[in-house]
Design a protein around this motif. Structure first.
Motif, PDB file in Angstrom:
ATOM      1  N   THR A  80       0.842  -1.200   0.000  1.00  0.00           N
ATOM      2  CA  THR A  80       0.000   0.000   0.000  1.00  0.00           C
ATOM      3  C   THR A  80       0.877   1.250   0.000  1.00  0.00           C
ATOM      4  N   ARG A  81       0.264   2.373  -0.377  1.00  0.00           N
ATOM      5  CA  ARG A  81       0.942   3.668  -0.363  1.00  0.00           C
ATOM      6  C   ARG A  81       0.327   4.530   0.720  1.00  0.00           C
ATOM      7  N   ALA A  82       1.135   5.385   1.316  1.00  0.00           N
ATOM      8  CA  ALA A  82       0.650   6.286   2.365  1.00  0.00           C
ATOM      9  C   ALA A  82       0.635   7.719   1.852  1.00  0.00           C
ATOM     10  N   SER A  83      -0.254   8.508   2.451  1.00  0.00           N
ATOM     11  CA  SER A  83      -0.348   9.913   2.048  1.00  0.00           C
ATOM     12  C   SER A  83      -0.943  10.723   3.195  1.00  0.00           C
ATOM     13  N   ASP A  84      -0.637  12.014   3.186  1.00  0.00           N
ATOM     14  CA  ASP A  84      -1.389  12.929   4.035  1.00  0.00           C
ATOM     15  C   ASP A  84      -2.820  12.981   3.520  1.00  0.00           C
ATOM     16  N   PRO A  85      -3.782  13.423   4.339  1.00  0.00           N
ATOM     17  CA  PRO A  85      -5.170  13.514   3.882  1.00  0.00           C
ATOM     18  C   PRO A  85      -5.296  14.385   2.633  1.00  0.00           C
ATOM     19  N   LEU A  86      -6.006  13.866   1.625  1.00  0.00           N
ATOM     20  CA  LEU A  86      -6.200  14.586   0.372  1.00  0.00           C
ATOM     21  C   LEU A  86      -7.604  15.211   0.374  1.00  0.00           C
ATOM     22  N   THR A  87      -8.357  15.078  -0.713  1.00  0.00           N
ATOM     23  CA  THR A  87      -9.674  15.733  -0.788  1.00  0.00           C
ATOM     24  C   THR A  87     -10.759  14.949  -0.062  1.00  0.00           C
ATOM     25  N   TYR A  88     -10.683  13.606  -0.158  1.00  0.00           N
ATOM     26  CA  TYR A  88     -11.734  12.765   0.417  1.00  0.00           C
ATOM     27  C   TYR A  88     -11.145  11.758   1.396  1.00  0.00           C
ATOM     28  N   LEU A  89     -11.927  11.447   2.410  1.00  0.00           N
ATOM     29  CA  LEU A  89     -11.564  10.452   3.419  1.00  0.00           C
ATOM     30  C   LEU A  89     -12.480   9.245   3.254  1.00  0.00           C
ATOM     31  N   TYR A  90     -11.901   8.052   3.290  1.00  0.00           N
ATOM     32  CA  TYR A  90     -12.654   6.807   3.109  1.00  0.00           C
ATOM     33  C   TYR A  90     -12.574   5.968   4.386  1.00  0.00           C
ATOM     34  N   ASP A  91     -13.740   5.634   4.923  1.00  0.00           N
ATOM     35  CA  ASP A  91     -13.822   4.804   6.125  1.00  0.00           C
ATOM     36  C   ASP A  91     -14.505   3.490   5.740  1.00  0.00           C
ATOM     37  N   PRO A  92     -13.757   2.375   5.704  1.00  0.00           N
ATOM     38  CA  PRO A  92     -14.329   1.120   5.219  1.00  0.00           C
ATOM     39  C   PRO A  92     -15.393   0.545   6.142  1.00  0.00           C
ATOM     40  N   ASP A  93     -16.290  -0.202   5.543  1.00  0.00           N
ATOM     41  CA  ASP A  93     -17.358  -0.871   6.284  1.00  0.00           C
ATOM     42  C   ASP A  93     -16.780  -1.894   7.257  1.00  0.00           C
ATOM     43  N   VAL A  94     -17.565  -2.225   8.266  1.00  0.00           N
ATOM     44  CA  VAL A  94     -17.129  -3.178   9.288  1.00  0.00           C
ATOM     45  C   VAL A  94     -16.831  -4.554   8.690  1.00  0.00           C
ATOM     46  N   SER A  95     -17.489  -4.930   7.597  1.00  0.00           N
ATOM     47  CA  SER A  95     -17.193  -6.217   6.967  1.00  0.00           C
ATOM     48  C   SER A  95     -15.757  -6.250   6.438  1.00  0.00           C
ATOM     49  N   ILE A  96     -15.266  -5.119   5.955  1.00  0.00           N
ATOM     50  CA  ILE A  96     -13.891  -5.021   5.461  1.00  0.00           C
ATOM     51  C   ILE A  96     -12.901  -5.148   6.613  1.00  0.00           C
ATOM     52  N   THR A  97     -13.148  -4.421   7.686  1.00  0.00           N
ATOM     53  CA  THR A  97     -12.216  -4.454   8.817  1.00  0.00           C
ATOM     54  C   THR A  97     -12.242  -5.802   9.525  1.00  0.00           C
ATOM     55  N   LYS A  98     -13.428  -6.422   9.646  1.00  0.00           N
ATOM     56  CA  LYS A  98     -13.503  -7.738  10.271  1.00  0.00           C
ATOM     57  C   LYS A  98     -12.743  -8.769   9.439  1.00  0.00           C
ATOM     58  N   ALA A  99     -12.835  -8.676   8.128  1.00  0.00           N
ATOM     59  CA  ALA A  99     -12.154  -9.624   7.255  1.00  0.00           C
ATOM     60  C   ALA A  99     -10.653  -9.368   7.159  1.00  0.00           C
ATOM     61  N   GLY A 100     -10.219  -8.186   7.620  1.00  0.00           N
ATOM     62  CA  GLY A 100      -8.803  -7.856   7.543  1.00  0.00           C
ATOM     63  C   GLY A 100      -8.337  -7.496   6.146  1.00  0.00           C
ATOM     64  N   ALA A 101      -9.235  -6.943   5.335  1.00  0.00           N
ATOM     65  CA  ALA A 101      -8.905  -6.599   3.939  1.00  0.00           C
ATOM     66  C   ALA A 101      -8.337  -5.182   3.847  1.00  0.00           C
ATOM     67  N   PHE A 102      -7.382  -4.868   4.696  1.00  0.00           N
ATOM     68  CA  PHE A 102      -6.892  -3.502   4.819  1.00  0.00           C
ATOM     69  C   PHE A 102      -6.055  -3.056   3.620  1.00  0.00           C
ATOM     70  N   LYS A 103      -5.324  -3.986   3.016  1.00  0.00           N
ATOM     71  CA  LYS A 103      -4.449  -3.625   1.895  1.00  0.00           C
ATOM     72  C   LYS A 103      -5.113  -3.856   0.541  1.00  0.00           C
ATOM     73  N   THR A 104      -5.843  -4.963   0.412  1.00  0.00           N
ATOM     74  CA  THR A 104      -6.472  -5.245  -0.886  1.00  0.00           C
ATOM     75  C   THR A 104      -7.563  -4.233  -1.215  1.00  0.00           C
ATOM     76  N   ILE A 105      -8.238  -3.695  -0.207  1.00  0.00           N
ATOM     77  CA  ILE A 105      -9.280  -2.689  -0.490  1.00  0.00           C
ATOM     78  C   ILE A 105      -8.631  -1.398  -0.999  1.00  0.00           C
ATOM     79  N   ALA A 106      -7.443  -1.071  -0.479  1.00  0.00           N
ATOM     80  CA  ALA A 106      -6.725   0.112  -0.953  1.00  0.00           C
ATOM     81  C   ALA A 106      -6.280  -0.071  -2.404  1.00  0.00           C
ATOM     82  N   LYS A 107      -5.805  -1.265  -2.716  1.00  0.00           N
ATOM     83  CA  LYS A 107      -5.348  -1.532  -4.078  1.00  0.00           C
ATOM     84  C   LYS A 107      -6.506  -1.504  -5.064  1.00  0.00           C
TER      85      LYS A 107
END
Length: 394
Positions: free
Chosen positions: A272-299
């Protein structure tokens, strides 16, 4: 089971009073000699719960509702429809922990036959009656121990065994998979001789990694959320399957369905790539965080992470179909600047990778809950604590 409840005059009374308080109905004298006021209250309470959880059933008449505990434990209509998609046409299915029969009835719409096993004879009779009313003619209800029923079957007799293990044992909650009843860890090898596939509905509180280590031949895992609440995990085991498990997150939100599919290995190797906050902020659904899809959702959505351990994402444009909430960023503060400059007295406060609890933040900064403003207290790519102020756009 009091079949008099299904008579037209009683059903008409329930329909006319179904918006009223069940406790108030229970305290009044019943207008029927052979149906008590407590029975009427149970039916009205059941209807009120089903309007939210099982709307199709709630407006099918007549449905006989069981005790409150059975309704609390049953699947919702949305999650039952997901399970229905897992069943092949013409399959033979045994639901060994039948309960109120919601999953059984929906799976029966695809299967050749579904055997509904339920130890509670009264509940088994209720499910049988409701199946008749719903026109589910291929659901066979047996008041028996489902595990014993499976052991009595010949090898390869079944296509699917469906299990919803109880997370309450001797009136106490249990959290380990092997402590649930029935113990699918202990039973899995024997069950896979009887059936090609096991589908297990597990608690969203279950440790996903621990379950993967204890269950063998896992082909698919489904993490299902409904309106922002993680409802259940589904594990699909197939006899002799040895590949990497495929994980699908399913977000059901305002009657729309969003999914994200990945493998555990893919998540491990994705960068994954990191950045300072840009124009929009994305907060993933609980199904994403429970599944641990932290990197694939970014890609998948071409997003930047705010920090390796901050599961918030950012971009300069809106990504359609992102499974979660999207905010337009108005201002980004360092924590020290927020202390000096904050003029927001009401906001929705959230924390991600931040050491202070929401309630303590509210108290410290005197921020009331609610309104259109959102404040995220989090950690940025350089490890600094920041506050992001935004408005929700999706």
């Amino acid at each position: 089971m009091n079949k008099r409840i299904l008579d037209k005059d009683v059903q008409q009374f329930i329909k006319e009073n179904r918006e009223k308080s069940p406790s108030a109905i229970a305290l009044k004298k019943s207008p029927f000699l052979d149906v008590s006021s407590s029975e009427l209250a149970t039916q009205i309470d059941g209807w009120q719960r089903s309007v939210r959880k099982l709307p199709t059933w709630a407006f099918s008449s007549p449905i006989y509702y069981p005790d409150k505990i059975n309704l609390e434990q049953c699947s919702s209509e949305h999650t039952a429809l997901v399970k229905q998609t897992l069943i092949k046409k013409g399959a033979r299915v045994v639901d060994i922990t039948g309960g109120f029969g919601v999953d059984s009835c929906y799976m029966a719409q695809e299967a050749e036959v579904v055997i509904h096993c339920e130890l509670n004879a009264k509940l088994s009779e209720i499910v049988r009656q409701n199946a008749i009313e719903l026109g589910v003619s291929n659901l066979i209800c047996i008041a028996t121990d489902g595990v014993a029923y499976i052991h009595q079957q010949k090898d390869d007799a079944l296509d699917y065994i469906y299990i919803d293990p109880s997370r309450r044992v001797n009136h106490a909650k249990v959290f380990l998979l092997e402590d649930c009843e029935p113990n699918i860890v202990e039973l899995q090898d024997g069950f896979l001789k009887k059936s090609h596939t096991i589908i297990s509905k597990l608690s969203p509180l279950l440790d996903l990694t621990a379950a993967i280590q204890k269950l063998r031949h896992i082909k698919r895992i489904y993490v299902i959320s409904v309106d922002g609440d993680c409802k259940e995990l589904l594990f699909v085991q197939e006899r002799d399957y040895q590949g990497d498990a495929v994980v699908s997150t399913i977000r059901i939100f305002q009657d729309q369905l969003q999914s994200h599919t990945f493998t555990i290995q893919e998540e491990k190797v994705t960068l994954t790539r990191a950045s300072d906050p840009l124009t929009y902020l994305y907060d993933p659904d609980v199904s994403i965080t429970k599944a641990g899809a932290f990197k694939t959702i970014a890609k998948r959505f071409d997003l930047y992470k705010l920090h390796q351990h901050t599961h918030l994402y950012t971009a300069n444009d809106i990504k359609d179909h992102f499974p979660g909430r999207i905010f337009q960023i108005q201002q980004v503060y360092t924590l020290s600047n927020f202390k000096k400059e904050n003029k927001i007295s009401q906001a929705n406060v959230a924390t991600k990778n931040f050491p202070v609890k929401v309630e303590d933040i509210r108290k410290k900064f005197k921020i009331k809950d609610g309104g259109k403003d959102f404040l995220y207290f989090t950690t940025d790519m350089t490890g600094n604590h920041i506050v992001i102020h935004g408005y929700r756009v999706r």
